[in-house]
Design a protein around this motif. Structure first.
Motif, PDB file in Angstrom:
ATOM      1  N   THR A   3       0.702  -1.135   0.201  1.00 44.34           N
ATOM      2  CA  THR A   3      -0.597   0.474  -0.048  1.00 44.34           C
ATOM      3  C   THR A   3       0.546   1.305  -0.168  1.00 44.34           C
ATOM      4  O   THR A   3       0.634   2.461  -0.535  1.00 44.34           O
ATOM      5  CB  THR A   3      -1.054  -0.419   1.319  1.00 44.34           C
ATOM      6  OG1 THR A   3      -1.930  -1.086   1.549  1.00 44.34           O
ATOM      7  CG2 THR A   3      -1.972   1.078   1.549  1.00 44.34           C
ATOM      8  N   ALA A   4       1.650   1.571   0.898  1.00 43.51           N
ATOM      9  CA  ALA A   4       3.052   2.391   0.659  1.00 43.51           C
ATOM     10  C   ALA A   4       3.451   3.182  -0.849  1.00 43.51           C
ATOM     11  O   ALA A   4       3.827   3.816  -1.088  1.00 43.51           O
ATOM     12  CB  ALA A   4       4.034   2.013   1.811  1.00 43.51           C
ATOM     13  N   ALA A   9       3.659   6.367  -5.438  1.00 42.82           N
ATOM     14  CA  ALA A   9       3.635   5.658  -7.242  1.00 42.82           C
ATOM     15  C   ALA A   9       3.068   6.628  -7.400  1.00 42.82           C
ATOM     16  O   ALA A   9       2.501   7.999  -7.981  1.00 42.82           O
ATOM     17  CB  ALA A   9       3.653   4.403  -7.785  1.00 42.82           C
ATOM     18  N   ALA A  10       1.884   6.617  -7.228  1.00 41.56           N
ATOM     19  CA  ALA A  10       0.444   8.191  -7.096  1.00 41.56           C
ATOM     20  C   ALA A  10       0.752   9.259  -6.888  1.00 41.56           C
ATOM     21  O   ALA A  10       0.583   9.965  -7.314  1.00 41.56           O
ATOM     22  CB  ALA A  10      -0.696   7.260  -6.387  1.00 41.56           C
ATOM     23  N   LEU A  35      -6.022   6.880  -6.859  1.00 38.60           N
ATOM     24  CA  LEU A  35      -5.623   5.162  -6.571  1.00 38.60           C
ATOM     25  C   LEU A  35      -6.735   4.005  -7.116  1.00 38.60           C
ATOM     26  O   LEU A  35      -7.060   3.498  -6.852  1.00 38.60           O
ATOM     27  CB  LEU A  35      -5.372   5.074  -4.470  1.00 38.60           C
ATOM     28  CG  LEU A  35      -3.654   5.598  -4.507  1.00 38.60           C
ATOM     29  CD1 LEU A  35      -3.753   5.802  -2.895  1.00 38.60           C
ATOM     30  CD2 LEU A  35      -2.827   4.263  -4.796  1.00 38.60           C
ATOM     31  N   ALA A  36      -8.089   5.688  -6.434  1.00 39.67           N
ATOM     32  CA  ALA A  36      -9.263   4.937  -7.050  1.00 39.67           C
ATOM     33  C   ALA A  36      -9.576   4.172  -7.775  1.00 39.67           C
ATOM     34  O   ALA A  36     -10.183   3.245  -9.211  1.00 39.67           O
ATOM     35  CB  ALA A  36     -10.440   5.742  -6.781  1.00 39.67           C
TER      36      ALA A  36
END
Length: 221
Positions: A3-4, A9-10, A35-36
């Motif tokens: 997740t991190a 990256a996003a 991310l969504a």
């Protein structure tokens, strides 16, 4: 990818998209949006603008995006999709008979548009009438549908034209013939006022020999 790592990256993509003076909150919001989008099913994105394949939950937003003039959340899903599908062409033809025709067809109503010159005798120049015909299996006396259909006509017609509406119910039944003798006694007391109730039934045609005795009583002045 953890997740991190995904957030990092996003965040890098968001920083590259936004201008240098963007605030931290703007970068954070865009990061969340990215991310969504990364988790979205591309097959849903591909159908979001298709009124026949769009997910049901997104139909109100698609209707808003395509400027559907009349909308009711209580409609069945099939009608919602038809209204959305008809909207682009209604807007292209708005102000013409074709737009009115397509707006009415989306309601699945059997309807007829009668122009002023098609009346006998011709009615007021520039006017037209919309007849909504309730056949067997149709939404007989569905007041909400009538109101919405009339509003759809008002939104799609030429703004300078005046129209009226009429609801009709075709009636079909057996026709009987008979003849008999009858004597009747009728009393009429004035004034008389019809309440508006109508009783319908089978249609009979016949011939009779009748002796009639009629009395009419008028109020004393």
């Amino acid at each position: 990818m953890t997740t991190a790592e995904r957030v990092t990256a996003a965040g890098a993509v968001a920083a590259a998209i936004l201008p240098r003076e963007a605030s931290p909150i703007e970068k954070a919001l865009l990061t969340v949006e990215l991310l969504a989008l990364a988790d979205a099913d591309p097959r849903v994105i591909a159908t979001a603008w298709d009124p026949w394949r769009c997910p049901t939950v997104l139909l109100p937003w698609l209707a808003w995006a395509l400027s559907v003039d009349v909308w009711d959340p209580a409609w069945p899903e099939a009608r919602k999709r038809k209204m959305i599908a008809a909207s682009p062409m209604v807007h292209r033809l708005k102000g013409t008979r074709g737009a009115v025709r397509r707006a009415l067809d989306a309601f699945d109503l059997d309807s007829t548009i009668v122009e002023w010159w098609e009346e006998t005798p011709p009615s007021r120049r520039g006017t037209f009438r919309v007849e909504i015909i309730y056949a067997d299996g149709g939404p007989v006396f569905d007041l909400a549908t009538q109101i919405q259909a009339i509003e759809a006509v008002r939104s799609s017609k030429p703004k300078s034209r005046i129209f009226t509406t009429r609801a009709t119910i075709p009636f079909a039944g057996p026709l009987g013939f008979h003849a008999h003798e009858r004597t009747s006694l009728a009393w009429t007391v004035q004034p008389f006022q019809f309440t508006g109730e109508t009783i319908g039934g089978q249609l009979f045609a016949g011939a009779i020999t009748a002796g009639l005795l009629t009395h009419t009583i008028n109020p004393k002045e």
